[in-house]
Scaffold this active site. Structure first.
Site, PDB file in Angstrom:
ATOM      1  N   ALA A  18       0.839  -1.202   0.000  1.00 27.81           N
ATOM      2  CA  ALA A  18       0.000   0.000   0.000  1.00 27.81           C
ATOM      3  C   ALA A  18       0.874   1.253   0.000  1.00 27.81           C
ATOM      4  O   ALA A  18       0.624   2.206  -0.750  1.00 27.81           O
ATOM      5  CB  ALA A  18      -0.918   0.000   1.224  1.00 27.81           C
ATOM      6  N   TYR A  19       1.922   1.234   0.835  1.00 27.70           N
ATOM      7  CA  TYR A  19       2.812   2.405   0.920  1.00 27.70           C
ATOM      8  C   TYR A  19       3.474   2.659  -0.438  1.00 27.70           C
ATOM      9  O   TYR A  19       3.482   3.788  -0.940  1.00 27.70           O
ATOM     10  CB  TYR A  19       3.856   2.169   2.014  1.00 27.70           C
ATOM     11  CG  TYR A  19       4.708   3.388   2.316  1.00 27.70           C
ATOM     12  CD1 TYR A  19       4.225   4.429   3.108  1.00 27.70           C
ATOM     13  CD2 TYR A  19       6.000   3.509   1.808  1.00 27.70           C
ATOM     14  CE1 TYR A  19       5.009   5.558   3.389  1.00 27.70           C
ATOM     15  CE2 TYR A  19       6.793   4.621   2.081  1.00 27.70           C
ATOM     16  CZ  TYR A  19       6.281   5.640   2.873  1.00 27.70           C
ATOM     17  OH  TYR A  19       7.059   6.755   3.145  1.00 27.70           O
ATOM     18  N   CYS A  20       4.018   1.583  -1.050  1.00 29.86           N
ATOM     19  CA  CYS A  20       4.674   1.735  -2.360  1.00 29.86           C
ATOM     20  C   CYS A  20       3.685   2.252  -3.406  1.00 29.86           C
ATOM     21  O   CYS A  20       4.027   3.121  -4.212  1.00 29.86           O
ATOM     22  CB  CYS A  20       5.231   0.397  -2.840  1.00 29.86           C
ATOM     23  SG  CYS A  20       6.805  -0.021  -2.118  1.00 29.86           S
TER      24      CYS A  20
END
Ligand SMILES: NC(=O)c1ccc[n+]([C@@H]2O[C@H](COP(=O)([O-])OP(=O)(O)OC[C@H]3O[C@@H](n4cnc5c(N)ncnc54)[C@H](O)[C@@H]3O)[C@@H](O)[C@H]2O)c1
Length: 254
Positions: A159-161
């Site tokens: 999700a962060y990427c």
């Protein structure tokens, strides 16, 4: 909040965090009036400590409580700052959160949604609220906080990427929407930086990411802030837009 005509006003989201505070200090040292936007209550200990730390260093600053995950909140905050402080010339989209370190399929729908809203939807919200005002004034500088995770895919960080890649896509596209209005929109891609955000990461993850930095150490918030201040204030930025600038100890060589 008092009026300061003739002084550049900046809104720094996530302004009381590690990179946000360092950015506020760098901008403030160059005469910018900085408004810190963050989740903590106005007048509360956290906000007051942040303001006192900056004022001790001679920085003109204000604090507003603003949840960047809420478009209504963002729109109200932008209107309030412009009414009470002055036109916002500089926007630093810095607020962001890490994700729970786990494989993509183990993320809950809520975890996914929270990371996407905080790290990416928020940039749409702030730019949607502020760009019409910048367009009308024919001036603006926007700096969006991406990450090396916006260029590379790290395991257990789906999700962060995805959001940090999204920040770069949004930066490249939005920059071209506003070329003719003397508005420049650029992004910064830090590698691992020593800030409170690391408290949310397991030590094994910190060691793994540090080992990937050729200069062999964590970055400092001030080093990221120097790049943000350049993109917000340098005349050289007249010819620079839609670009991503790494502050990464040599980590990504593209
Ligand atoms: N620290 C790193 O290693 C690193 C590396 C690359 C990119 N970044 C990015 O830099 C930015 C700043 O990170 P940091 O390291 O200073 O983290 P930090 O945790 O010190 O600061 C983040 C700030 O954002 C605020 N925030 C979180 N959700 C918010 C919301 N909904 N509305 C308003 N404010 C909110 C937090 O309260 C906090 O003050 C983030 O976007 C992060 O993803 C950090």
């Amino acid at each position: 909040m008092a009026e300061h005509s003739g002084t550049l006003v900046a809104l720094v989201t996530g302004g009381t965090g590690g990179i946000g505070m360092a950015t506020a200090r760098k901008l403030g040292e160059r005469g910018v009036l900085v408004v810190l936007g963050d989740l903590h209550p106005e007048g509360g200990d956290h906000a007051e400590r942040a303001l006192a730390g900056l004022r001790d260093d001679g920085v003109q600053c204000r604090y507003v409580r603003c949840d960047v995950c809420s478009y209504d909140d963002v729109e109200r905050t932008v209107a309030r700052i412009e009414e009470e402080v002055g036109p916002i010339s500089i926007l630093v989209n810095n607020a962001g959160i890490p994700q729970a370190t786990k494989p993509l399929w183990e993320l809950t729908l809520d975890e996914w949604d929270t990371v996407v809203r905080t790290n990416m939807d928020s940039l749409f919200y702030t730019m949607k609220a502020l760009l019409p005002r910048m367009v009308a004034r024919n001036y603006g500088r926007i700096v969006n906080m991406s990450s090396i995770s916006g260029k590379e895919g790290n395991a257990r960080e789906g999700a962060y990427c995805a959001t940090k890649h999204g920040v770069l896509g949004l930066t490249k596209s939005a920059a071209k929407d506003v070329l003719q209005y003397d508005i420049r929109i650029n992004a910064v891609c830090p590698a691992l930086i020593n800030t409170p955000l690391l408290e949310g990461l397991p030590q094994s993850q910190i060691d793994y990411f540090t080992a990937k930095i050729p200069l062999g150490r964590l970055g400092r918030a001030e080093e990221v802030a120097d790049m943000v201040a350049f993109l917000a204030l340098s005349e050289a930025v007249d010819f620079i837009t839609g670009m991503a600038f790494d502050v990464s100890g040599g980590r990504a060589d593209y």
